[in-house]
Motif scaffolding. Structure first.
Motif, PDB file in Angstrom:
ATOM      1  N   HIS A   1       0.863  -1.186   0.000  1.00 63.04           N
ATOM      2  CA  HIS A   1       0.000   0.000   0.000  1.00 63.04           C
ATOM      3  C   HIS A   1       0.887   1.220   0.000  1.00 63.04           C
ATOM      4  O   HIS A   1       1.955   1.242   0.614  1.00 63.04           O
ATOM      5  N   SER A   2       0.380   2.254  -0.618  1.00 59.57           N
ATOM      6  CA  SER A   2       1.156   3.504  -0.679  1.00 59.57           C
ATOM      7  C   SER A   2       1.112   4.209   0.665  1.00 59.57           C
ATOM      8  O   SER A   2       0.216   3.954   1.477  1.00 59.57           O
ATOM      9  N   PRO A   3       2.048   5.148   0.921  1.00 58.87           N
ATOM     10  CA  PRO A   3       2.023   5.891   2.186  1.00 58.87           C
ATOM     11  C   PRO A   3       0.760   6.737   2.342  1.00 58.87           C
ATOM     12  O   PRO A   3       0.261   6.924   3.459  1.00 58.87           O
ATOM     13  N   GLU A   4       0.175   7.204   1.239  1.00 62.05           N
ATOM     14  CA  GLU A   4      -1.077   7.989   1.322  1.00 62.05           C
ATOM     15  C   GLU A   4      -2.226   7.121   1.851  1.00 62.05           C
ATOM     16  O   GLU A   4      -3.060   7.552   2.641  1.00 62.05           O
TER      17      GLU A   4
ATOM     18  N   ARG B   1      -5.949   5.612   6.225  1.00 62.85           N
ATOM     19  CA  ARG B   1      -6.464   4.559   7.099  1.00 62.85           C
ATOM     20  C   ARG B   1      -6.303   4.940   8.562  1.00 62.85           C
ATOM     21  O   ARG B   1      -7.243   4.758   9.359  1.00 62.85           O
ATOM     22  N   LEU B   2      -5.184   5.496   8.964  1.00 62.32           N
ATOM     23  CA  LEU B   2      -4.982   5.921  10.343  1.00 62.32           C
ATOM     24  C   LEU B   2      -5.937   7.048  10.725  1.00 62.32           C
ATOM     25  O   LEU B   2      -6.464   7.081  11.841  1.00 62.32           O
TER      26      LEU B   2
ATOM     27  N   LEU C   1      -9.324   5.661  11.397  1.00 67.80           N
ATOM     28  CA  LEU C   1      -9.405   4.949  12.676  1.00 67.80           C
ATOM     29  C   LEU C   1      -9.467   5.912  13.855  1.00 67.80           C
ATOM     30  O   LEU C   1     -10.101   5.624  14.866  1.00 67.80           O
ATOM     31  N   GLN C   2      -8.834   7.050  13.753  1.00 66.91           N
ATOM     32  CA  GLN C   2      -8.844   8.017  14.847  1.00 66.91           C
ATOM     33  C   GLN C   2     -10.188   8.728  14.959  1.00 66.91           C
ATOM     34  O   GLN C   2     -10.623   9.079  16.043  1.00 66.91           O
ATOM     35  N   THR C   3     -10.855   8.955  13.840  1.00 65.23           N
ATOM     36  CA  THR C   3     -12.171   9.637  13.872  1.00 65.23           C
ATOM     37  C   THR C   3     -13.312   8.624  13.883  1.00 65.23           C
ATOM     38  O   THR C   3     -14.371   8.851  13.340  1.00 65.23           O
ATOM     39  N   SER C   4     -13.118   7.512  14.491  1.00 66.76           N
ATOM     40  CA  SER C   4     -14.120   6.441  14.488  1.00 66.76           C
ATOM     41  C   SER C   4     -15.295   6.801  15.400  1.00 66.76           C
ATOM     42  O   SER C   4     -15.176   7.572  16.347  1.00 66.76           O
ATOM     43  N   HIS C   5     -16.442   6.177  15.127  1.00 65.78           N
ATOM     44  CA  HIS C   5     -17.650   6.396  15.942  1.00 65.78           C
ATOM     45  C   HIS C   5     -17.714   5.437  17.118  1.00 65.78           C
ATOM     46  O   HIS C   5     -18.664   5.469  17.896  1.00 65.78           O
TER      47      HIS C   5
END
Length: 197
Positions: free
Chosen positions: A38-41, A46-47, A50-54
């Protein structure tokens, strides 16, 4: 080499044999995404997702559950309290009705109606008595003639009944009960006597 990479290499080899010597395996779209790189973008996106998850933490979940349980208990307590009040009200009404006695309506209205009915009944009775007394006076004059007429009528009725009875008796004795059954029921003893003779 891992299992996934070996499988992909095998798939590429198959594709090259199918497409021919001039075709390239990378150009073939098999609908599968290569998950080995996967590319760095992509990793940054993805990170961030995950941080703004509900999703909530375990402590937050337990706190919400306690709040809901408290609200539910309060509602049940309110329902129980309302039911007790309603039951007390019904019991009070029932006790007041039973204190009056069995099958009693409103006494004031009932007593008024009774008084009026009694007055009407007394008036009717007095009218009947007056009418009856005036009729008896006029009837006493006619009663002697009427009684004699009635006696004569009753006597003629009695005579007619005895005549009818005698004529029926004569006709029944003249019948032969063995041969003619159309005349109706006959005592058993007379039936056997008439058959013997």
């Amino acid at each position: 080499m891992g299992k996934n990479q070996a499988y992909k290499a095998m798939q590429r080899a198959k594709m090259t044999t199918q497409t021919g010597p001039g075709g390239r395996a990378e150009d073939v779209e098999d609908g599968m995404m290569d998950g080995s790189f996967h590319s760095p973008e992509w990793h940054a996106a993805r990170l961030a997702s995950l941080q703004t998850s509900h999703t909530i933490t375990w402590e937050e979940f337990k706190r919400r559950q306690k709040d809901e349980a408290k609200k539910k208990e309060e509602q049940e307590d309110d329902e129980v309290r309302l039911m007790k009040e309603y039951r007390a009200q019904l019991d009070a009404e029932r006790a007041s009705k039973l204190a009056r006695g069995v099958n009693h309506a409103d006494r004031k209205a009932l007593s008024k109606g009774k008084k009026e009915k009694d007055k009407d009944r007394r008036k009717k009775e007095s009218r009947r008595k007056r009418k009856h007394s005036s009729e008896t006076e006029s009837d006493s004059e006619d009663s002697e003639g009427h009684k004699s007429r009635r006696k004569g009528h009753e006597k003629s009725k009695r005579d007619k009944k005895t005549r009818d009875y005698k004529s029926r008796k004569k006709s029944s004795s003249s019948r032969d009960s063995c041969t003619d059954e159309a005349y109706g029921p006959v005592p058993l003893s007379s039936f056997f006597e008439s058959c013997k003779s």
